[in-house]
Design a protein around this motif. Sequence first.
Motif, mmCIF file in Angstrom:
data_model
loop_
_atom_site.group_PDB
_atom_site.id
_atom_site.type_symbol
_atom_site.label_atom_id
_atom_site.label_comp_id
_atom_site.label_asym_id
_atom_site.label_seq_id
_atom_site.Cartn_x
_atom_site.Cartn_y
_atom_site.Cartn_z
ATOM 1 N N ALA B 125 0.821 -1.210 0.000
ATOM 2 C CA ALA B 125 0.000 0.000 0.000
ATOM 3 C C ALA B 125 0.850 1.253 0.000
ATOM 4 N N VAL B 126 1.974 1.163 0.658
ATOM 5 C CA VAL B 126 2.779 2.344 0.930
ATOM 6 C C VAL B 126 3.863 2.551 -0.135
ATOM 7 N N ALA B 127 4.046 1.524 -0.964
ATOM 8 C CA ALA B 127 5.221 1.493 -1.840
ATOM 9 C C ALA B 127 5.281 2.624 -2.846
ATOM 10 N N THR B 128 4.146 3.130 -3.268
ATOM 11 C CA THR B 128 4.177 4.144 -4.322
ATOM 12 C C THR B 128 3.828 5.533 -3.802
ATOM 13 N N SER B 129 3.950 5.713 -2.516
ATOM 14 C CA SER B 129 3.617 7.010 -1.942
ATOM 15 C C SER B 129 4.523 8.108 -2.483
ATOM 16 N N THR B 130 3.943 9.263 -2.711
ATOM 17 C CA THR B 130 4.744 10.383 -3.209
ATOM 18 C C THR B 130 5.092 11.375 -2.101
ATOM 19 N N ASP B 131 4.629 11.121 -0.903
ATOM 20 C CA ASP B 131 5.065 11.935 0.229
ATOM 21 C C ASP B 131 6.589 11.817 0.355
ATOM 22 N N PRO B 132 7.300 12.948 0.294
ATOM 23 C CA PRO B 132 8.771 12.885 0.310
ATOM 24 C C PRO B 132 9.318 12.160 1.538
ATOM 25 N N PHE B 133 8.697 12.338 2.677
ATOM 26 C CA PHE B 133 9.187 11.676 3.887
ATOM 27 C C PHE B 133 8.949 10.170 3.817
ATOM 28 N N ALA B 134 7.774 9.803 3.357
ATOM 29 C CA ALA B 134 7.494 8.380 3.173
ATOM 30 C C ALA B 134 8.478 7.792 2.172
ATOM 31 N N SER B 135 8.687 8.524 1.107
ATOM 32 C CA SER B 135 9.578 8.042 0.055
ATOM 33 C C SER B 135 10.991 7.836 0.590
ATOM 34 N N GLU B 136 11.409 8.738 1.444
ATOM 35 C CA GLU B 136 12.742 8.618 2.038
ATOM 36 C C GLU B 136 12.847 7.342 2.870
ATOM 37 N N ALA B 137 11.803 7.092 3.653
ATOM 38 C CA ALA B 137 11.801 5.870 4.465
ATOM 39 C C ALA B 137 11.881 4.635 3.579
ATOM 40 N N LEU B 138 11.169 4.672 2.478
ATOM 41 C CA LEU B 138 11.142 3.512 1.593
ATOM 42 C C LEU B 138 12.460 3.348 0.855
ATOM 43 N N GLN B 139 13.072 4.471 0.550
ATOM 44 C CA GLN B 139 14.396 4.398 -0.067
ATOM 45 C C GLN B 139 15.362 3.706 0.890
ATOM 46 N N GLY B 140 15.258 4.069 2.169
ATOM 47 C CA GLY B 140 16.100 3.422 3.171
ATOM 48 C C GLY B 140 15.837 1.928 3.230
ATOM 49 N N LEU B 141 14.560 1.572 3.161
ATOM 50 C CA LEU B 141 14.200 0.158 3.184
ATOM 51 C C LEU B 141 14.840 -0.569 2.006
ATOM 52 N N ALA B 142 14.746 0.031 0.825
ATOM 53 C CA ALA B 142 15.310 -0.609 -0.369
ATOM 54 C C ALA B 142 16.827 -0.757 -0.224
ATOM 55 N N ARG B 143 17.450 0.260 0.340
ATOM 56 C CA ARG B 143 18.905 0.187 0.538
ATOM 57 C C ARG B 143 19.250 -0.948 1.499
ATOM 58 N N ALA B 144 18.506 -1.039 2.575
ATOM 59 C CA ALA B 144 18.754 -2.111 3.550
ATOM 60 C C ALA B 144 18.569 -3.485 2.905
ATOM 61 N N ASP B 145 17.561 -3.569 2.060
ATOM 62 C CA ASP B 145 17.311 -4.788 1.314
ATOM 63 C C ASP B 145 18.556 -5.203 0.535
ATOM 64 N N ARG B 146 19.109 -4.259 -0.199
ATOM 65 C CA ARG B 146 20.265 -4.575 -1.034
ATOM 66 C C ARG B 146 21.483 -4.902 -0.182
ATOM 67 N N ALA B 147 21.627 -4.180 0.923
ATOM 68 C CA ALA B 147 22.763 -4.462 1.808
ATOM 69 C C ALA B 147 22.652 -5.881 2.370
ATOM 70 N N ALA B 148 21.456 -6.260 2.776
ATOM 71 C CA ALA B 148 21.262 -7.602 3.334
ATOM 72 C C ALA B 148 21.563 -8.661 2.281
ATOM 73 N N LEU B 149 21.075 -8.422 1.070
ATOM 74 C CA LEU B 149 21.351 -9.377 0.001
ATOM 75 C C LEU B 149 22.857 -9.489 -0.231
ATOM 76 N N GLY B 150 23.518 -8.359 -0.174
ATOM 77 C CA GLY B 150 24.964 -8.365 -0.355
ATOM 78 C C GLY B 150 25.657 -9.158 0.746
ATOM 79 N N ALA B 151 25.144 -9.032 1.965
ATOM 80 C CA ALA B 151 25.746 -9.761 3.079
ATOM 81 C C ALA B 151 25.563 -11.259 2.913
ATOM 82 N N VAL B 152 24.483 -11.643 2.264
ATOM 83 C CA VAL B 152 24.182 -13.061 2.115
ATOM 84 C C VAL B 152 25.023 -13.694 1.002
ATOM 85 N N MET B 153 25.418 -12.873 0.056
ATOM 86 C CA MET B 153 26.232 -13.429 -1.030
ATOM 87 C C MET B 153 27.454 -12.561 -1.264
#
Lengths: 212, 212
Positions: B125-153
């Motif tokens: 529901a929240v993934a396509t929000s255009t609220d800049p603050f929400a978007s920032e939080a989601l950007q952080g989430l995506a970054r964490a996602d990639r970092a975790a994937l990197g840690a796994v491989m």
Amino acid sequence: MVRVTKVDLSPRPVEAMSPRQLERRGSLLSAALALVTEIGVERLQMKQVSERSGVALGTAYRYFSSKDHLLAAAIADWHRLLLADLVGEVGAGRSASPTERAVRFVRRGMRAYQRQPELARLRVAVATSTDPFASEALQGLARADRAALGAVMPEVPPASGDLVRHMVGHAWQGELTAWVTGRTTLDDARTRLEEMVRLVLTPYEPPAPLSS
Amino acid sequence: MVRVTKVDLSPRPVEAMSPRQLERRGSLLSAALALVTEIGVERLQMKQVSERSGVALGTAYRYFSSKDHLLAAAIADWHRLLLADLVGEVGAGRSASPTERAVRFVRRGMRAYQRQPELARLRVAVATSTDPFASEALQGLARADRAALGAVMPEVPPASGDLVRHMVGHAWQGELTAWVTGRTTLDDARTRLEEMVRLVLTPYEPPAPLSS
DNA sequence: GCTCATGCTAGAACACGTTGCAGTGGGCGG
DNA sequence: CCGCCCACTGCAACGTGTTCTAGCATGAGC
């Protein structure tokens, strides 16, 4: 005696509409699309769509179950036209490799959304809607997307290529979202998308001229 | 004389908050998360979050610029915990290939969302929000996602692997969306996601034992 | 301990998506 | 051609996210 079952007010299937009704439906769709390109999806109000289309507000809800449904149907229509264009343009260049044609496909697709940024916003805004009717329209859009990609690279067999086409669809949607919500720049989104297309298509490259 | 510049009411950065304020912020986040798992994101009202957290409604908007922002921050927090778990569990299995570890990573991730379907809905529901603050939080989430994937491989080099990690992120988000909006079944989403992970990781497989 | 700015509270007010309602009119069965 | 039904119209009403207002309290500086 109290009426227990209220009249069904969910939208009738398109095929079952009279010409008159198809006309009204079309008015709603084109009014919505025009208003979105003029003022943006954020500012769009259902009341305006109703006024511009000449269809009463309450009636609009007999044709589309929600604002999301209307907008999803509108962007799906537009996107389908875009896909037809892309297949025509890119499919014409018979020469290049399937990968290059796929890259050109998404590149031109991205450019189209760049020219109509409000429609990009619209597509993103509507992408996660849980309205079943909206979702159905978006499912159709995704299917059309994959079909168009398939048409552009016929040498990739449908069975195994299905995964690839889903991937490209997700990548396109994801980068579009990242751009529209300000998480990345358009240039980054476009180049990353192109690189992703190359990545998932490497297995389908010609003999694979590995140099090392 | 009329005050021309109204008081800035956009949320203060977390670092600049007093302990008291951090506490209130935390109450808002956990109330939101609890309510979402209890009644679902569709039924959640800001008024309820305010009551449950003991923070006045107007004050909630001093901490989060919008409902989207609050919900994005909440799901980002939860998702980060999930990622830590996943890295711990999957990273432990040193034996398998990077591809297999990545597959296990997303498989377990999907299972976690299966156990908490309301949180899956929340994330979508929240993934396509255009609220800049929400978007920032989601950007952080995506970054964490990639970092975790990197840690796994860790054997996939960061530079070239960046594309792969973005791809996996898009694929995950896309399949989650398709499931949550009823465009596909959970099983299809999960298997497709796993196949996609294999697809984008083929170039990084060990020597590649081609049989044909 | 006093003062005062700043942040908090309760609640009213506002905007817009959506629904409900009463009246109207056009097309279709007779 | 008549009358009826049902979709359409205009508009009022409702719910919920967001903002505004008035007053209270809390804690930092003196």
